[in-house]
Design an enzyme around this catalytic site. Structure first.
Site, PDB file in Angstrom:
ATOM      1  N   ASP A  63       0.845  -1.190   0.000  1.00  0.00           N
ATOM      2  CA  ASP A  63       0.000   0.000   0.000  1.00  0.00           C
ATOM      3  C   ASP A  63       0.888   1.250   0.000  1.00  0.00           C
ATOM      4  O   ASP A  63       2.010   1.225   0.450  1.00  0.00           O
ATOM      5  CB  ASP A  63      -0.883   0.054   1.257  1.00  0.00           C
ATOM      6  CG  ASP A  63      -1.759  -1.175   1.369  1.00  0.00           C
ATOM      7  OD1 ASP A  63      -2.095  -1.730   0.318  1.00  0.00           O
ATOM      8  OD2 ASP A  63      -2.075  -1.563   2.498  1.00  0.00           O
ATOM      9  N   ASP A  69       2.117   8.047   8.678  1.00  0.00           N
ATOM     10  CA  ASP A  69       2.281   6.625   9.016  1.00  0.00           C
ATOM     11  C   ASP A  69       3.686   6.396   9.548  1.00  0.00           C
ATOM     12  O   ASP A  69       3.897   5.698  10.538  1.00  0.00           O
ATOM     13  CB  ASP A  69       2.163   5.739   7.771  1.00  0.00           C
ATOM     14  CG  ASP A  69       0.746   5.590   7.296  1.00  0.00           C
ATOM     15  OD1 ASP A  69       0.515   5.882   6.125  1.00  0.00           O
ATOM     16  OD2 ASP A  69      -0.101   5.194   8.092  1.00  0.00           O
ATOM     17  N   GLU A  92       2.873  -2.895  10.953  1.00  0.00           N
ATOM     18  CA  GLU A  92       2.365  -2.969   9.583  1.00  0.00           C
ATOM     19  C   GLU A  92       3.330  -2.275   8.614  1.00  0.00           C
ATOM     20  O   GLU A  92       3.408  -2.635   7.448  1.00  0.00           O
ATOM     21  CB  GLU A  92       1.004  -2.269   9.540  1.00  0.00           C
ATOM     22  CG  GLU A  92       0.309  -2.355   8.222  1.00  0.00           C
ATOM     23  CD  GLU A  92      -0.760  -1.285   8.107  1.00  0.00           C
ATOM     24  OE1 GLU A  92      -1.929  -1.659   8.121  1.00  0.00           O
ATOM     25  OE2 GLU A  92      -0.420  -0.092   8.019  1.00  0.00           O
ATOM     26  N   GLU A  93       4.061  -1.288   9.106  1.00  0.00           N
ATOM     27  CA  GLU A  93       4.943  -0.510   8.233  1.00  0.00           C
ATOM     28  C   GLU A  93       6.332  -1.096   8.046  1.00  0.00           C
ATOM     29  O   GLU A  93       7.141  -0.526   7.319  1.00  0.00           O
ATOM     30  CB  GLU A  93       5.067   0.933   8.752  1.00  0.00           C
ATOM     31  CG  GLU A  93       3.759   1.690   8.802  1.00  0.00           C
ATOM     32  CD  GLU A  93       3.064   1.786   7.442  1.00  0.00           C
ATOM     33  OE1 GLU A  93       3.733   1.620   6.396  1.00  0.00           O
ATOM     34  OE2 GLU A  93       1.833   1.995   7.431  1.00  0.00           O
ATOM     35  N   ASP A 115      -0.585  -1.372  14.131  1.00  0.00           N
ATOM     36  CA  ASP A 115      -0.819  -0.612  12.900  1.00  0.00           C
ATOM     37  C   ASP A 115      -0.717   0.838  13.373  1.00  0.00           C
ATOM     38  O   ASP A 115      -1.623   1.338  14.049  1.00  0.00           O
ATOM     39  CB  ASP A 115      -2.222  -0.928  12.366  1.00  0.00           C
ATOM     40  CG  ASP A 115      -2.569  -0.112  11.126  1.00  0.00           C
ATOM     41  OD1 ASP A 115      -1.815   0.812  10.786  1.00  0.00           O
ATOM     42  OD2 ASP A 115      -3.615  -0.407  10.512  1.00  0.00           O
ATOM     43  N   LEU A 117      -0.892   3.786  12.068  1.00  0.00           N
ATOM     44  CA  LEU A 117      -1.956   4.700  11.650  1.00  0.00           C
ATOM     45  C   LEU A 117      -2.881   3.936  10.711  1.00  0.00           C
ATOM     46  O   LEU A 117      -2.482   3.559   9.608  1.00  0.00           O
ATOM     47  CB  LEU A 117      -1.352   5.921  10.951  1.00  0.00           C
ATOM     48  CG  LEU A 117      -1.988   7.260  11.260  1.00  0.00           C
ATOM     49  CD1 LEU A 117      -2.187   7.491  12.742  1.00  0.00           C
ATOM     50  CD2 LEU A 117      -1.146   8.375  10.694  1.00  0.00           C
ATOM     51  N   ASP A 118      -4.066   3.680  11.195  1.00  0.00           N
ATOM     52  CA  ASP A 118      -5.040   2.947  10.389  1.00  0.00           C
ATOM     53  C   ASP A 118      -5.988   3.943   9.743  1.00  0.00           C
ATOM     54  O   ASP A 118      -6.443   4.881  10.390  1.00  0.00           O
ATOM     55  CB  ASP A 118      -5.823   1.978  11.294  1.00  0.00           C
ATOM     56  CG  ASP A 118      -6.895   1.251  10.523  1.00  0.00           C
ATOM     57  OD1 ASP A 118      -6.546   0.519   9.589  1.00  0.00           O
ATOM     58  OD2 ASP A 118      -8.085   1.424  10.845  1.00  0.00           O
ATOM     59  N   GLU A 274      -4.470  -5.586  12.645  1.00  0.00           N
ATOM     60  CA  GLU A 274      -5.814  -4.981  12.616  1.00  0.00           C
ATOM     61  C   GLU A 274      -6.884  -5.925  13.164  1.00  0.00           C
ATOM     62  O   GLU A 274      -7.584  -5.605  14.125  1.00  0.00           O
ATOM     63  CB  GLU A 274      -6.163  -4.574  11.170  1.00  0.00           C
ATOM     64  CG  GLU A 274      -5.275  -3.448  10.647  1.00  0.00           C
ATOM     65  CD  GLU A 274      -5.312  -3.274   9.130  1.00  0.00           C
ATOM     66  OE1 GLU A 274      -5.328  -4.287   8.404  1.00  0.00           O
ATOM     67  OE2 GLU A 274      -5.315  -2.128   8.661  1.00  0.00           O
TER      68      GLU A 274
HETATM   69  P1  AHG Z   1      -4.212   1.401   6.546  1.00  0.00           P
HETATM   70  O1  AHG Z   1      -4.536   2.853   6.456  1.00  0.00           O
HETATM   71  O2  AHG Z   1      -3.565   1.026   7.846  1.00  0.00           O
HETATM   72  O3  AHG Z   1      -3.454   0.881   5.355  1.00  0.00           O
HETATM   73  O4  AHG Z   1      -5.590   0.570   6.593  1.00  0.00           O
HETATM   74  C1  AHG Z   1      -6.595   0.812   5.661  1.00  0.00           C
HETATM   75  C2  AHG Z   1      -7.565  -0.317   5.759  1.00  0.00           C
HETATM   76  C3  AHG Z   1      -8.659  -0.164   6.806  1.00  0.00           C
HETATM   77  O5  AHG Z   1      -8.479   0.786   7.776  1.00  0.00           O
HETATM   78  C4  AHG Z   1      -9.894   0.127   6.023  1.00  0.00           C
HETATM   79  O6  AHG Z   1     -11.005  -0.438   6.625  1.00  0.00           O
HETATM   80  C5  AHG Z   1      -9.598  -0.478   4.683  1.00  0.00           C
HETATM   81  O7  AHG Z   1      -8.218  -0.433   4.523  1.00  0.00           O
HETATM   82  C6  AHG Z   1     -10.263   0.241   3.566  1.00  0.00           C
HETATM   83  O8  AHG Z   1     -10.062  -0.489   2.407  1.00  0.00           O
HETATM   84  P2  AHG Z   1     -10.884  -0.183   1.063  1.00  0.00           P
HETATM   85  O9  AHG Z   1     -10.456   1.170   0.619  1.00  0.00           O
HETATM   86  O10 AHG Z   1     -10.482  -1.291   0.144  1.00  0.00           O
HETATM   87  O11 AHG Z   1     -12.347  -0.250   1.420  1.00  0.00           O
HETATM   88 MN    MN Z   2      -4.759  -0.340   8.811  1.00  0.00          MN
HETATM   89 MN    MN Z   3      -1.703   1.690   8.679  1.00  0.00          MN
END
Ligand code: AHG
Ligand code: MN
Ligand code: MN
Length: 335
Positions: A63, A69, A92-93, A115, A117-118, A274
């Site tokens: 990602d 983050d 996660e990072e 994680d 920053l989620d 998560e």
């Molecule tokens: P992060 O920001 O830690 O990468 O997590 C994002 C995750 C989670 O928080 C969220 O519910 C989901 O990704 C959203 O995914 P979509 O955009 O595919 O719905």
């Molecule tokens: Mn997350």
């Molecule tokens: Mn994250």
């Protein structure tokens, strides 16, 4: 006026509930609270500083990573590294876990996973994000450095878990396996103060939370269940930050779903950082959390650090109902 109970006071008071606790767990939770305050300060001023935007890196699961983050990751690692209570972290990072040397020859018994920053794609638009964490007792010899087996533990082995939500107010919610409590940050005194005692999730709620944009990519049983939620006139709420979506459901009842899609055949969300910590909290509050293949999340075997899982989490009555849909329709071949 009711006397304010700070997070530190509460943690120390609760330590008495654990007859063999040495205070290390108490110290760890305090360190996470300190890191959360530092992250909170930066998240709050993110709009003012030139800190927004992509850091031109990708995290271990591919990602895009935002600058905050990395900042949050660094602060959590720093706070835990210097605490002397934690022998290593997995984030996660970071591609791999990070082992900390024993400080002053003190053998640390715990590892922390997080994680940092989620929901980070929400930062640029001023929408809630959070930090999610879990604490495990190490399996390896406390005299040596920590090893992979310390992190590859099932969620049932968690000794504590929690999250911090940087929202309209900043809230820290945690559990050590005896119920769930929430603390709101009072910025005027810089302390997390007890605001929500013994949080219980309602048996049912009026919300369902799923990325409905992927509807056609879901398996047929999931599409049937989502249709059913819509037929019931449940309200759809999806922030795109799991911690915020699950937070709403914890307080108001409902179900959060992240099923397998064609892009993410094993689900998108990470088990270690998560799904497991949030499932621990939700179960402690009386809720349920299972995969879309109907396995209890906390019992899923951990094979690698960045393992993904599908998830259905929330009010027990609604998770049970979703399970019935899967059992009833999963033999139908998707059209
Ligand atoms: P992060 O920001 O830690 O990468 O997590 C994002 C995750 C989670 O928080 C969220 O519910 C989901 O990704 C959203 O995914 P979509 O955009 O595919 O719905
Ligand atoms: Mn997350
Ligand atoms: Mn994250």
């Amino acid at each position: 006026m009711n006397r304010i109970i700070t997070l530190d006071e509460f943690i120390i008071h609760r330590q008495k509930d654990f007859p063999f606790a040495s205070g290390e767990l108490t110290g760890l939770l305090r360190d996470i609270g300190v890191a959360a305050k530092i992250v909170n300060r930066e998240v709050n001023k993110a709009g003012l500083l030139n800190i927004l935007g992509i850091a031109h890196q990708e995290n271990a699961t591919g990602d895009q990573v935002q600058k905050l983050d990395l900042f949050a990751n660094e602060k959590l690692i720093d706070c835990l590294k210097n605490s002397g209570e934690c022998c290593g972290v997995a984030s996660e990072e970071n591609e791999d876990f990070i082992a900390f040397p024993n400080l002053d020859n003190k053998a640390s018994k715990y590892v922390v996973v997080f994680d940092p920053l989620d929901g980070s794609s929400n930062i640029d638009v001023n929408v809630s994000v959070g930090t999610i964490f879990g604490i495990y007792r190490r399996k390896s010899d406390p005299e040596g450095i920590c090893s992979r087996e310390d992190f590859l533990q099932k969620g049932t082995e968690l000794v504590a878990a929690g999250y911090v939500l940087y929202g309209t107010s900043t809230l820290l919610v945690y559990s050590t396996g005896r119920g769930v409590n929430g603390f709101t940050l009072d910025p005027s005194i810089g302390e997390f103060c007890l605001s929500h005692t013994d949080i219980r999730i309602p048996d049912r709620g009026n919300y369902y939370s799923v990325n409905q944009g992927y509807y056609l990519k879901f398996d047929v049983e999931m599409r049937r269940y989502i249709d059913y939620c819509s037929d019931l006139n449940l309200m759809l709420r999806y922030i795109g930050s799991m911690v915020s979506d699950v937070h709403r459901i914890l307080f108001q009842g409902g179900i959060f779903l992240y099923p397998n899609t064609r892009k993410y055949p094993l689900g998108k969300l990470r088990l270690l950082y998560e799904c497991n910590p949030l499932s621990f909290i939700v179960e402690q509050a009386g809720g349920k959390a299972i995969t879309c293949q109907l396995e209890r999340i906390l019992e899923v075997d951990m094979v690698h650090l960045h393992q993904r899982a599908t998830i259905a989490i929330g009010s027990p009555g609604m998770v049970d109902e979703m399970k019935e849909f899967v059992e009833r329709y999963s033999t139908i071949v998707p059209s």
